[in-house]
Structures are given as structure tokens and as C-alpha cells.
Scaffold this motif. Structure first.
Motif, short mmCIF file in Angstrom:
data_model
loop_
_atom_site.label_atom_id
_atom_site.label_comp_id
_atom_site.label_asym_id
_atom_site.label_seq_id
_atom_site.Cartn_x
_atom_site.Cartn_y
_atom_site.Cartn_z
N SER A 167 0.78 -1.19 -0.13
CA SER A 167 -0.04 -0.13 -0.03
C SER A 167 0.90 1.20 0.11
O SER A 167 1.91 1.20 0.61
N THR A 168 0.35 2.12 -0.94
CA THR A 168 1.21 3.70 -0.90
C THR A 168 0.42 4.60 -0.03
O THR A 168 0.88 5.66 0.06
N LEU A 169 -0.52 4.09 0.95
CA LEU A 169 -1.37 5.01 1.61
C LEU A 169 -0.14 5.61 3.06
O LEU A 169 0.36 4.75 3.26
N PRO A 170 -0.35 6.63 3.31
CA PRO A 170 0.52 7.00 4.41
C PRO A 170 -0.17 6.54 5.83
O PRO A 170 -0.41 7.37 6.68
N TRP A 171 0.02 5.40 5.82
CA TRP A 171 -0.51 4.63 7.09
C TRP A 171 0.05 4.93 8.37
O TRP A 171 -0.55 5.10 9.44
N TYR A 172 1.26 5.31 8.28
CA TYR A 172 1.91 5.52 9.44
C TYR A 172 1.49 7.04 10.26
O TYR A 172 1.89 7.31 11.30
N ARG A 173 0.81 7.59 9.41
CA ARG A 173 0.30 9.09 9.93
C ARG A 173 -0.95 8.82 10.92
O ARG A 173 -1.74 9.92 11.46
N VAL A 174 -1.42 7.52 10.92
CA VAL A 174 -2.58 7.16 11.76
C VAL A 174 -2.16 6.76 13.25
O VAL A 174 -1.48 5.62 13.32
N ILE A 175 -2.60 7.55 14.22
CA ILE A 175 -2.28 7.20 15.46
C ILE A 175 -3.55 7.06 16.51
O ILE A 175 -4.34 7.31 16.19
N ASN A 176 -3.27 6.72 17.78
CA ASN A 176 -4.29 6.63 18.65
C ASN A 176 -4.63 8.13 19.15
O ASN A 176 -3.86 9.06 19.05
N GLN A 177 -5.68 8.12 19.76
CA GLN A 177 -6.29 9.61 20.22
C GLN A 177 -5.51 10.06 21.09
O GLN A 177 -5.59 11.48 21.27
N GLN A 178 -4.51 9.34 21.97
CA GLN A 178 -3.67 9.96 23.19
C GLN A 178 -2.47 10.53 22.46
O GLN A 178 -1.59 11.10 22.95
N GLY A 179 -2.21 10.23 21.14
CA GLY A 179 -1.11 10.66 20.41
C GLY A 179 0.07 9.50 20.59
O GLY A 179 1.14 9.75 19.86
N LYS A 180 -0.58 8.23 20.83
CA LYS A 180 0.60 7.02 21.13
C LYS A 180 0.48 6.31 20.00
O LYS A 180 -0.54 6.15 19.31
N LEU A 181 1.68 5.86 19.53
CA LEU A 181 1.77 4.92 18.38
C LEU A 181 1.50 3.71 18.81
O LEU A 181 1.89 3.29 19.93
N SER A 182 0.56 2.91 18.22
CA SER A 182 -0.12 1.80 18.67
C SER A 182 0.77 0.44 18.28
O SER A 182 0.17 -0.43 18.66
N LEU A 183 1.56 0.53 17.46
CA LEU A 183 1.93 -0.65 16.80
C LEU A 183 3.24 -1.23 17.60
O LEU A 183 3.45 -0.86 18.65
N SER A 184 3.75 -2.16 17.50
CA SER A 184 4.98 -2.93 18.03
C SER A 184 5.76 -3.41 16.99
O SER A 184 5.70 -3.54 16.06
N GLY A 185 7.15 -3.52 17.80
CA GLY A 185 8.28 -4.11 17.22
C GLY A 185 8.67 -3.33 16.05
O GLY A 185 9.16 -2.08 16.11
N SER A 186 9.24 -4.04 14.95
CA SER A 186 9.60 -3.37 14.03
C SER A 186 8.66 -2.60 13.41
O SER A 186 9.40 -1.52 12.69
N GLN A 187 7.38 -2.79 13.37
CA GLN A 187 6.31 -1.90 12.59
C GLN A 187 6.34 -0.45 13.55
O GLN A 187 6.10 0.55 12.98
N LEU A 188 6.61 -0.66 14.82
CA LEU A 188 6.58 0.66 15.59
C LEU A 188 7.69 1.52 15.14
O LEU A 188 7.83 2.68 15.03
N ALA A 189 8.94 0.93 14.99
CA ALA A 189 10.34 1.51 14.64
C ALA A 189 10.07 2.03 13.03
O ALA A 189 10.37 3.35 12.97
#
Length: 100
Positions: A50-72
Motif C-alpha cells: 500500500s502507498t497510503l501514508p498509514w504511519y500518519r494514523v495514531i491513537n487518540q492520545q497521540g501514542k503509536l499503537s504498533l509494536s516491534g519493527s512496525q513501531l520503529a
């Protein structure tokens, strides 16, 4: 009429460089304010190419919700756009939230 999933994709594609939106923001913009979890599932199931800027979507508190290598990967992509990501993997929503 686009499906809910297609609406989410369209809105994600419109998030400007250097901005973020929450799952709830996307749900509200789609006209379904109580569907933040469904937005999360849609984002989780994006194709790998996907070429969507998926990484610009985070949780309501501003926290990145992913884990591991995806979080990095998400943190690196946001930082590359000039968004400050704290050591606690949080973004200042007041500063960076997209307000269309």
C-alpha cells in the motif's frame, strides 16, 4: 457510494505531510464516530504494498499503537516528516493533528 473501507482509505490519503490523525478522527470524518476500532482493523489489514501514508494514523492520545519493527518503522516515517516522536512513542496531538 464508497464503502466505509474505501472512505477510510480516501481520508488517509488526504492526511497532509507532517500531520497525523487518530483512528477516531478518521471514523468521524467518515460519518461513523463510534467506529474507531473498525478503522484500526482496516489500517491493520492494508496490503503490504500500500502507498497510503498509514504511519500518519495514531491513537487518540497521540501514542503509536504498533509494536516491534512496525513501531520503529512508523516512528522513523513520522520523524522523516519533521514530526517529533518522544521516547515514549508519543506525538503532540495539539501540534500535529490534522484538522480538515
Amino acid at each position: 457510494m464508497p464503502t466505509f473501507e474505501q472512505q477510510v482509505w480516501l481520508i488517509v490519503s488526504a492526511i497532509p505531510y507532517g500531520c497525523v490523525a487518530s483512528y477516531g478522527d478518521l471514523a468521524r470524518l467518515c460519518g461513523h464516530p463510534r467506529s474507531a476500532r473498525q478503522v484500526g482493523r482496516i489500517m491493520k489489514n492494508l496490503p503490504d504494498n500500500s502507498t497510503l501514508p498509514w504511519y500518519r494514523v495514531i491513537n487518540q492520545q497521540g501514542k503509536l499503537s504498533l509494536s516491534g519493527s512496525q513501531l520503529a518503522r512508523q516512528a522513523a516515517a513520522l520523524r522523516a516528516e519533521g514530526i517529533i516522536v518522544s521516547d515514549a512513542m508519543k506525538v503532540d496531538m495539539e501540534r500535529y493533528r490534522w484538522r480538515p
